[in-house]
Design a protein around this motif. Structure first.
Motif, PDB file in Angstrom:
ATOM      1  N   UNK A  14       1.176  -1.173   0.039  1.00  0.00           N
ATOM      2  CA  UNK A  14      -0.168   0.016  -0.037  1.00  0.00           C
ATOM      3  C   UNK A  14       0.855   1.369   0.020  1.00  0.00           C
ATOM      4  N   UNK A  27      -4.179   7.082  -1.681  1.00  0.00           N
ATOM      5  CA  UNK A  27      -4.052   7.849  -0.283  1.00  0.00           C
ATOM      6  C   UNK A  27      -4.136   6.975   0.379  1.00  0.00           C
ATOM      7  N   UNK A  28      -3.619   5.894   0.798  1.00  0.00           N
ATOM      8  CA  UNK A  28      -4.008   5.053   2.005  1.00  0.00           C
ATOM      9  C   UNK A  28      -3.433   5.572   3.084  1.00  0.00           C
ATOM     10  N   UNK A  29      -2.340   5.933   3.132  1.00  0.00           N
ATOM     11  CA  UNK A  29      -1.582   6.571   4.481  1.00  0.00           C
ATOM     12  C   UNK A  29      -1.429   8.078   4.503  1.00  0.00           C
ATOM     13  N   UNK A  31      -7.714  11.972   2.551  1.00  0.00           N
ATOM     14  CA  UNK A  31      -8.735  10.877   2.688  1.00  0.00           C
ATOM     15  C   UNK A  31      -8.153   9.567   3.298  1.00  0.00           C
ATOM     16  N   UNK A  32      -6.873   9.382   3.359  1.00  0.00           N
ATOM     17  CA  UNK A  32      -6.406   8.226   4.166  1.00  0.00           C
ATOM     18  C   UNK A  32      -6.183   8.540   5.522  1.00  0.00           C
ATOM     19  N   UNK A  33      -5.265   7.542   6.325  1.00  0.00           N
ATOM     20  CA  UNK A  33      -5.174   7.390   7.517  1.00  0.00           C
ATOM     21  C   UNK A  33      -3.424   7.302   7.769  1.00  0.00           C
ATOM     22  N   UNK A  35      -2.869   4.438  10.335  1.00  0.00           N
ATOM     23  CA  UNK A  35      -2.949   3.220   9.854  1.00  0.00           C
ATOM     24  C   UNK A  35      -1.753   2.332   9.667  1.00  0.00           C
ATOM     25  N   UNK A  80      -0.087  -1.103  11.183  1.00  0.00           N
ATOM     26  CA  UNK A  80       0.173  -2.513  10.463  1.00  0.00           C
ATOM     27  C   UNK A  80       1.725  -2.734  10.752  1.00  0.00           C
ATOM     28  N   UNK A 107      -6.981  -3.322   6.993  1.00  0.00           N
ATOM     29  CA  UNK A 107      -6.615  -1.510   6.504  1.00  0.00           C
ATOM     30  C   UNK A 107      -8.080  -1.135   6.044  1.00  0.00           C
ATOM     31  N   UNK A 132     -10.594  -0.410   8.528  1.00  0.00           N
ATOM     32  CA  UNK A 132     -10.193   1.023   9.260  1.00  0.00           C
ATOM     33  C   UNK A 132     -10.504   2.081   8.507  1.00  0.00           C
ATOM     34  N   UNK A 133     -10.230   1.968   7.302  1.00  0.00           N
ATOM     35  CA  UNK A 133     -10.480   3.198   6.403  1.00  0.00           C
ATOM     36  C   UNK A 133     -11.933   3.337   6.146  1.00  0.00           C
ATOM     37  N   UNK A 166     -13.725   4.744   9.217  1.00  0.00           N
ATOM     38  CA  UNK A 166     -13.735   6.052   9.668  1.00  0.00           C
ATOM     39  C   UNK A 166     -13.922   7.050   8.459  1.00  0.00           C
ATOM     40  N   UNK A 197     -10.082   6.988  -1.988  1.00  0.00           N
ATOM     41  CA  UNK A 197      -9.884   5.685  -1.069  1.00  0.00           C
ATOM     42  C   UNK A 197     -10.623   4.452  -1.638  1.00  0.00           C
TER      43      UNK A 197
END
Lengths: 580, 218
Positions: free
Chosen positions: A244, A254-256, A260-262, A265, A269, B62, B65-66, B69, B151
């Motif tokens: 990711x 935009x996972x991290x 939009x992402x986190x 996270x 992980x 993952x 969680x996404x 949220x 996302x």
């Protein structure tokens, strides 16, 4: 002698491949693969060590010219002066190389491969070809990691934990392909470890010699067994996270990233993998230490089953404590308390192990060999590192010392302390691996230098940390309240240089013994485990006949037996044993 | 070495109290290594599947969680996923799992024609699944759902795309086993090659309803 051994093996259908390439390079023999991993790790240890020395130079004498490095081109260095971006790269790559390319290849790859089949009485691994692939895939990962030093922008510089959003996009660090290669390298390394761990577990379950029950396995084998299970289940989570992260960096997902992402996270992980990783690193060290202490105390290990069960407990607990790396990252305080409690519980199996090591030494007929000295060194450093771990497990304390040099001191006592178990293992199994003895005198010199300067380097870091010295800062002298620590930083740096110089006796001893050391007998340490029943070095196929196992691995000083050791594969005849 | 001088305190005490039979149990080993309960190939593959489960657990974790949220899911302005056609596709993949099981039964019964026949059915159903998936992805990309469109798209392509890659890999494997079966490789009753292939195929089949439920329905 080798001819006799070879003909004995021909009967068992195990032929040694003749050519140079199939013997030394693309070998499927677990012992050669183990040696290959060992040399890979030792080579990377030199690189990781040099990076550490550069870090220490900058901390002791910030922004001054490093002697002899004036030739390094800009922007890596400016006439020998380390700029902040290069400093970030140095500590990132130091940690990455030491963890993934030194401790893992040597302890898990090297000794795992060399020891598992021979200590359980098997001819080779369950999947020899997969084993060879495991090494060469790992070597490709190493090449990718080294190559990242030479791409535009330099190597990865986001810390070995690679926290997002810092590493999520190239603009934040200014490093593009350096971090991409870092991600790819670890991704490839995951495949190497996957192949290795599948091989180890299958071999351990299916290939044990007759009579070698699970509770007759030497503890180093137990530790590698549990490590392989952790590797198998923890590394895929990192692989998923790395995938990711790679998408974020290369395909602009935009996972991290905050859009939009986190970002948090990634931390979850990463540490869900990262804490089992700590035990992947330290468990083999614990296993090796147990074996070495028992052999040279001439006593059974104290609490064999407790040792095995406490390693299982450590492995289980390692899955439910990852949050303790994130106490200040933003977490529900209740959850923080839960992680604090699970982390505190780790002290119990750790203490069981420590007391059992001391109990093994207690009242023993100790032979002060070089492996024993290093094993005791590991135990003493593990006690210091373990106790400082309890400080950090406690949230109120951790909030104060988080991301300071106290943390740096702690994990060097634990993870860099593994180097003591690593040296114990190298000195202990060198006669079996290479068929020659190492020099005792130079080994002792190496131990004293390493032990003294290790502690002089890392112990003062506790004081720095409590004094508020943050980790990963470029120039402590920019902070008024840290100016008082200038002298201590110089002291630590000089100690670190001496620690580096203390490795010269090891290098000389290793290379000299490799070619000119005294020929090793079959069982130079008078130890019980099966590898000492094979010739030194063991031929292809290890044993002339299938060993039979009659007892556990720690039967030293058995009453009624003439010698003070009793090999696992020696039947107790009427002459040898008298039942009291 | 000097062994006679090494009698420690404990050793003398123990010598009085305990017989030489150790805590590990002294005793002769069985005459030879017993046949393993699970063969090397099966055991190795089970562990590989275990690692795969952890890989997808990381991705699914993952995703959850996404997903949890986000206030609005699917996000406003994003195309809906094709629930019905993919539902049909789910049945296709499940049917391929049944076909693979029949192939395995045929292999165990040493019926070579039925073995290769059912392997072919498995492979065709797997290929149909991948084709429908691919066609739907092309349509979704046309509607503006890409890796970069947010996302929703990223998680969709990561989870569903990586599953698709696994199906593709498993399909190649089934193809290889099919060719070997046609050449009579498993005629002698050594069917571990079919069995490991079946285990992996059933893993990718069983994973799919979980992903379908989470990504399409939830």
């Amino acid at each position: 002698m080798s001819e006799a051994a070879a003909s004995a093996h021909a009967d068992h259908g195990a032929h040694e491949p003749a050519g140079f390439w199939s013997h030394y390079v693309f070998s499927t023999d677990h012992k050669m693969i183990g040696r290959q991993f060992l040399f890979l790790g030792l080579f990377m240890l030199i690189i990781g060590g040099i990076l550490a020395m550069l870090i220490r130079w900058q901390l002791a004498w910030p922004e001054t010219e490093v002697p002899g490095l004036g030739w390094v081109p800009e922007p890596t260095m400016y006439e020998g002066i380390i700029p902040p971006s290069t400093y970030n790269m140095l500590f990132t790559m130091h940690a990455t190389i030491m963890i993934f390319f030194v401790v893992m290849p040597i302890m898990v790859g090297g000794f795992g491969n060399f020891l598992i089949p021979i200590m359980i009485g098997a001819k080779d691994m369950a999947f020899p070809l997969l084993n060879m692939l495991s090494f060469w895939v790992g070597a490709v990962a190493g090449v990718l990691m080294i190559a990242s030093f030479f791409v535009v922008g330099g190597a990865a510089s986001g810390g070995w934990t690679s926290y997002t959003p810092l590493t999520g996009a190239a603009v934040y660090t200014g490093v593009n392909w350096g971090i991409n290669l870092w991600v790819l390298s670890l991704f490839v390394l995951a495949f190497s470890s996957l192949m290795g761990s599948i091989n180890y577990i299958t071999t351990l379950i299916n290939m044990r010699a007759p009579g070698m029950t699970y509770f007759r396995l030497p503890l180093s084998i137990w530790s590698l067994f549990i490590t392989a299970i952790l590797l198998l289940l923890a590394l895929p989570v990192l692989t998923a996270a790395l995938g990711m992260l790679f998408f974020d960096r290369v395909f602009a997902t935009n996972f991290f990233l905050p859009a939009g992402g986190m970002p948090l996270l990634w931390q979850h992980l990463f540490w869900f993998f990262g804490h089992p990783e700590v035990y992947i690193l330290v468990l083999p060290a614990m296993g090796v230490t147990s074996d070495v202490l028992s052999v040279f105390s001439r006593k059974p290990i104290f609490g064999y089953r407790a040792m095995a069960y406490s390693m299982i407990a450590l492995a289980f607990l390692s899955w439910i404590v990852w949050g303790h790396h994130m106490f200040v990252s933003g977490m529900n305080p209740l959850l923080g308390t839960a992680f604090m409690l699970t982390t505190m519980v780790i002290a119990v199996p750790s203490a069981i192990k420590t007391f059992n090591w001391l109990g093994t030494l207690w009242g023993g007929s100790i032979r002060f060999t070089v492996p024993l000295l290093f094993a005791i060194g590991f135990v003493s450093n593990f006690v210091i590192g373990g106790l400082s771990g309890i400080f950090m497990a406690s949230t109120p304390v951790d909030i104060f010392i988080h991301d300071t040099y106290f943390i740096v001191a702690h994990f060097h006592y634990v993870v860099a302390g593994i180097i003591f178990a690593m040296f114990a293992a190298i000195y202990f199994w060198f006669p079996k691996m290479f068929g020659r003895m190492t020099s005792h005198t130079w080994g002792v010199v190496h131990f004293i230098g390493t032990y003294v300067f290790f502690n002089l380097t890392f112990f003062p870091m506790h004081f720095l940390g409590v004094g508020g010295h943050m980790r990963r800062i470029y120039n402590p002298m920019q902070y008024e309240y840290l100016e008082q620590f200038g002298d201590m930083n110089v002291f630590i740096t000089i100690s670190a240089f001496c620690l580096g110089l203390s490795q010269i006796p090891f290098v000389v001893n290793f290379i000299w013994s490799l070619f000119a050391g005294e020929k090793a007998p079959e069982n130079p340490w008078e130890a019980n485990t099966l590898e000492w029943s094979a010739p030194s070095p063991p031929p292809h196929g290890n044993f002339a006949t299938q060993p039979q196992v009659y007892r556990g691995p720690y039967e030293y000083s058995v009453p009624g037996v003439e010698e003070d050791w009793l090999p696992q594969d020696r039947p107790l005849g009427a002459a040898a044993a008298t039942g009291h | 070495m000097a062994r006679e001088a090494t009698a420690g305190i404990l050793r003398e005490d123990v010598a009085e109290a305990v017989s030489p039979v150790s805590a590990f149990g002294e005793g002769p080993p069985p005459p030879s290594r017993p046949e393993p309960v699970i063969s090397n190939a099966r055991l190795g593959l089970m562990m590989f599947i275990g690692a795969e489960v952890m890989f997808f657990a990381g991705l699914i974790g993952a995703f959850l969680v996404l997903r949890l949220s986000s206030e609005v899911w699917p996000p406003v302005g994003q195309p809906r996923l094709p629930v019905w056609i993919t539902g049909f596709n789910t049945l296709v993949l499940l049917a391929s799992g049944v076909a693979m099981h029949r192939a395995w039964l045929a292999a165990a019964a040493r019926e070579q024609v039925r073995l290769s026949g059912w392997l072919l059915v498995t492979a065709v159903l797997g290929a149909v699944f991948l084709t429908i998936q691919g066609y739907e992805w092309v349509r979704l990309i046309g509607f503006g759902l890409t890796m970069r469109s947010g996302l929703y798209g990223s998680t969709f392509y990561a989870l569903i795309g990586l599953h698709g890659l696994h199906v593709l890999g498993a399909l190649v494997w089934v193809g290889v086993v099919w060719r070997l079966a046609r050449r009579g490789r498993y005629a002698a009753g050594r069917t571990v090659g079919v069995e490991t292939c079946k285990m992996y195929w059933l893993f990718v089949v069983a994973l799919w309803p979980v992903l379908y439920g989470l990504v399409y329905l939830y």
